[in-house]
Design a protein around this motif. Structure first.
Motif, PDB file in Angstrom:
ATOM      1  N   ASP A 166       0.819  -1.060   0.037  1.00  0.00           N
ATOM      2  CA  ASP A 166      -0.124   0.044   0.124  1.00  0.00           C
ATOM      3  C   ASP A 166       0.635   1.369   0.012  1.00  0.00           C
ATOM      4  N   MET A 167       2.127   1.173  -0.351  1.00  0.00           N
ATOM      5  CA  MET A 167       2.924   2.396  -0.402  1.00  0.00           C
ATOM      6  C   MET A 167       2.598   3.194  -1.200  1.00  0.00           C
ATOM      7  N   ILE A 168       2.177   2.864  -2.457  1.00  0.00           N
ATOM      8  CA  ILE A 168       1.595   4.063  -3.496  1.00  0.00           C
ATOM      9  C   ILE A 168       0.366   4.415  -3.235  1.00  0.00           C
ATOM     10  N   GLU A 169      -0.362   3.904  -2.419  1.00  0.00           N
ATOM     11  CA  GLU A 169      -1.796   4.383  -1.786  1.00  0.00           C
ATOM     12  C   GLU A 169      -1.642   5.487  -0.688  1.00  0.00           C
ATOM     13  N   GLU A 170      -0.575   5.365  -0.051  1.00  0.00           N
ATOM     14  CA  GLU A 170      -0.410   5.828   1.281  1.00  0.00           C
ATOM     15  C   GLU A 170       0.550   7.317   1.305  1.00  0.00           C
ATOM     16  N   ILE A 171       1.356   7.280   0.359  1.00  0.00           N
ATOM     17  CA  ILE A 171       2.532   8.366   0.296  1.00  0.00           C
ATOM     18  C   ILE A 171       2.428   8.920  -1.038  1.00  0.00           C
ATOM     19  N   ASN A 172       3.103  10.197  -1.310  1.00  0.00           N
ATOM     20  CA  ASN A 172       3.190  10.810  -2.557  1.00  0.00           C
ATOM     21  C   ASN A 172       4.486  10.302  -3.037  1.00  0.00           C
ATOM     22  N   SER A 173       4.390   9.256  -3.951  1.00  0.00           N
ATOM     23  CA  SER A 173       5.903   8.603  -4.271  1.00  0.00           C
ATOM     24  C   SER A 173       6.477   9.584  -5.453  1.00  0.00           C
ATOM     25  N   LEU A 174       6.005  10.628  -5.666  1.00  0.00           N
ATOM     26  CA  LEU A 174       6.735  11.568  -6.471  1.00  0.00           C
ATOM     27  C   LEU A 174       7.851  12.517  -5.804  1.00  0.00           C
ATOM     28  N   ALA A 175       7.625  12.428  -4.430  1.00  0.00           N
ATOM     29  CA  ALA A 175       8.455  13.224  -3.489  1.00  0.00           C
ATOM     30  C   ALA A 175       9.056  12.538  -2.484  1.00  0.00           C
ATOM     31  N   GLU A 176       8.610  11.203  -2.165  1.00  0.00           N
ATOM     32  CA  GLU A 176       8.806  10.346  -0.876  1.00  0.00           C
ATOM     33  C   GLU A 176       9.160   9.097  -1.392  1.00  0.00           C
ATOM     34  N   ALA A 177       9.694   8.499  -0.554  1.00  0.00           N
ATOM     35  CA  ALA A 177      10.061   6.952  -0.709  1.00  0.00           C
ATOM     36  C   ALA A 177       9.836   6.151   0.359  1.00  0.00           C
ATOM     37  N   ILE A 178       9.733   4.786   0.406  1.00  0.00           N
ATOM     38  CA  ILE A 178       9.890   3.889   1.696  1.00  0.00           C
ATOM     39  C   ILE A 178      10.349   2.693   1.117  1.00  0.00           C
ATOM     40  N   GLY A 179      11.704   2.458   1.350  1.00  0.00           N
ATOM     41  CA  GLY A 179      12.476   1.172   0.634  1.00  0.00           C
ATOM     42  C   GLY A 179      13.021   0.538   1.774  1.00  0.00           C
ATOM     43  N   THR A 180      13.796  -0.430   1.450  1.00  0.00           N
ATOM     44  CA  THR A 180      14.671  -1.078   2.405  1.00  0.00           C
ATOM     45  C   THR A 180      16.271  -0.948   2.220  1.00  0.00           C
ATOM     46  N   GLY A 181      16.470   0.372   1.317  1.00  0.00           N
ATOM     47  CA  GLY A 181      17.733   0.663   0.788  1.00  0.00           C
ATOM     48  C   GLY A 181      18.716   1.037   2.128  1.00  0.00           C
ATOM     49  N   PRO A 182      20.010   1.228   1.665  1.00  0.00           N
ATOM     50  CA  PRO A 182      20.792   1.782   2.697  1.00  0.00           C
ATOM     51  C   PRO A 182      20.933   3.120   3.012  1.00  0.00           C
ATOM     52  N   TYR A 183      20.063   3.965   2.353  1.00  0.00           N
ATOM     53  CA  TYR A 183      19.765   5.456   2.523  1.00  0.00           C
ATOM     54  C   TYR A 183      18.267   5.851   2.501  1.00  0.00           C
ATOM     55  N   ARG A 184      17.942   6.734   3.603  1.00  0.00           N
ATOM     56  CA  ARG A 184      16.657   7.297   3.528  1.00  0.00           C
ATOM     57  C   ARG A 184      16.527   8.480   2.727  1.00  0.00           C
ATOM     58  N   LEU A 185      15.527   8.697   1.928  1.00  0.00           N
ATOM     59  CA  LEU A 185      15.054   9.955   1.413  1.00  0.00           C
ATOM     60  C   LEU A 185      14.615  10.816   2.261  1.00  0.00           C
ATOM     61  N   THR A 186      15.191  12.073   2.878  1.00  0.00           N
ATOM     62  CA  THR A 186      14.747  12.929   3.926  1.00  0.00           C
ATOM     63  C   THR A 186      14.362  14.006   3.370  1.00  0.00           C
ATOM     64  N   ASP A 187      14.841  14.538   2.254  1.00  0.00           N
ATOM     65  CA  ASP A 187      14.173  15.928   1.956  1.00  0.00           C
ATOM     66  C   ASP A 187      14.530  15.844   0.245  1.00  0.00           C
ATOM     67  N   PHE A 188      13.450  16.451  -0.392  1.00  0.00           N
ATOM     68  CA  PHE A 188      13.549  16.462  -1.866  1.00  0.00           C
ATOM     69  C   PHE A 188      12.868  17.588  -2.289  1.00  0.00           C
ATOM     70  N   SER A 189      13.385  18.093  -3.357  1.00  0.00           N
ATOM     71  CA  SER A 189      12.844  19.312  -4.394  1.00  0.00           C
ATOM     72  C   SER A 189      13.287  18.926  -5.533  1.00  0.00           C
ATOM     73  N   SER A 190      12.255  18.861  -6.558  1.00  0.00           N
ATOM     74  CA  SER A 190      12.467  18.354  -7.703  1.00  0.00           C
ATOM     75  C   SER A 190      13.190  19.417  -8.676  1.00  0.00           C
ATOM     76  N   ASP A 191      13.360  20.539  -8.471  1.00  0.00           N
ATOM     77  CA  ASP A 191      14.159  21.475  -9.147  1.00  0.00           C
ATOM     78  C   ASP A 191      15.335  21.901  -8.302  1.00  0.00           C
ATOM     79  N   SER A 192      15.808  21.197  -7.424  1.00  0.00           N
ATOM     80  CA  SER A 192      16.927  21.748  -6.499  1.00  0.00           C
ATOM     81  C   SER A 192      17.891  20.760  -6.179  1.00  0.00           C
TER      82      SER A 192
END
Length: 317
Positions: free
Chosen positions: A195-221
């Motif tokens: 249900d990740m796609i239904e629960e977050i804005n996956s255009l600007a957020e991510a919930i994975g198992t990867g070694p790094y967490r996406l904590t801040d995102f600006s598409s033009d910056s």
């Protein structure tokens, strides 16, 4: 666009864009800057560490694409993707598949594969990964919601079954040798929580198992990635923070590199060749995975392609 990326300053540590090289550690002595290239069949690869890797530090890397689109069917190659997600398998620096979220797999027959999942793997939201998450993820990859689009080389998967919480069985409609490659290519087969796609804005957020967490995102910056302290592989992730600076203009990236405002960046082959004599820069190169598929269709009988020996000869050629 200015020459200086909109990023915060901190000490510089050497790294490469190839995730495996980056995650296994930076050189203890800081290196001023790198230039990286997209030569044919090549991408960034490792730089031999000059000393024992030292945990900590921050890296700033300039990119020409910074779209964090849906985890499937994405347009372009979001550079945040390979840091925040994992797949069932993973490439090593020699492009050989190794166990990832799946500890092992077995081909029962030409159309049946069983994957044994790694236990105790946590998503960035603290949820443990199970077979249900794999099934959910592959259903999303098969039919991604807008603005994603299905890729033509999605494997010929018929059904996926959960044999138990940590074992899945993939049933194909017909033999498909691309399956294992697909399960290794994180851009197209990353694993997400149910249900990740239904629960977050996956255009600007991510919930994975990867070694790094996406904590801040600006598409033009910029995008900020922070080390995942709960990552399942304790030998991965020495650098504490990675900042991807969006500089679409190559001369601006080069100026930022020369001035020391960034640690490295992505450049065209022509630019990299022109930097070959610059002793202050180091060019990183290595293997890159690309999907290539050739299909031959003929009509009428008899044809050479109907002989399996001819098909095998073409494959080996």
């Amino acid at each position: 666009m200015t020459d200086t990326p909109p990023t915060r300053k901190s000490e510089k540590h050497a790294w490469t864009k190839t995730r495996r090289s980056l995650l296994q550690g930076a050189a203890a002595a800081p290196i001023a800057a790198f230039a990286a290239t997209h030569l044919p069949n090549a991408s960034m690869s490792s730089v031999s560490a000059q000393a024992t890797p030292v945990p900590g530090g921050k890296v700033t890397w300039a990119v020409d694409i910074l779209v964090n689109t849906l985890p499937s069917g994405s347009v372009g190659q979001p550079p945040t993707h390979v840091f925040t997600y994992d797949s069932l398998n993973q490439w090593n620096s020699e492009l050989i598949g190794e166990p990832g979220l799946a500890e092992s797999w077995e081909a029962i027959d030409d159309q049946t594969y069983v994957f044994n999942l790694r236990q105790g793997v946590l998503f960035h939201n603290g949820k443990e990964m199970t077979a249900d998450d794999v099934i959910y993820s592959y259903n999303i990859h098969r039919d991604p919601p807008p603005p994603g689009q299905q890729f033509s080389f999605y494997p010929k998967i018929d059904t996926i079954e959960a044999l138990d919480p940590y074992t899945i069985q993939i049933n194909l409609t017909q033999p498909d040798p691309s399956l294992i490659g697909f399960t290794t290519w994180t851009r197209y087969s990353n694993i997400m929580p149910v249900d990740m796609i239904e629960e977050i804005n996956s255009l600007a957020e991510a919930i994975g198992t990867g070694p790094y967490r996406l904590t801040d995102f600006s598409s033009d910056s910029y995008a900020t990635l922070v080390k995942n302290e709960d990552y399942w592989d304790p030998n991965v992730g020495f650098i504490e923070e990675i900042e991807l600076a969006f500089l679409p203009d190559e001369p601006a990236r080069l100026a930022a590199l020369r001035s020391g405002n960034i640690d490295g960046g992505t450049f065209s082959a022509d630019t990299v060749m022109s930097l070959g004599e610059d002793e202050g820069l180091q060019v990183l190169s290595g293997l890159q995975a690309n999907h290539r598929e050739i299909q031959v269709t003929t009509k009428g009988d008899p044809k050479p392609w109907h002989d399996i020996r001819v098909r095998q000869a073409v494959t080996h050629a």
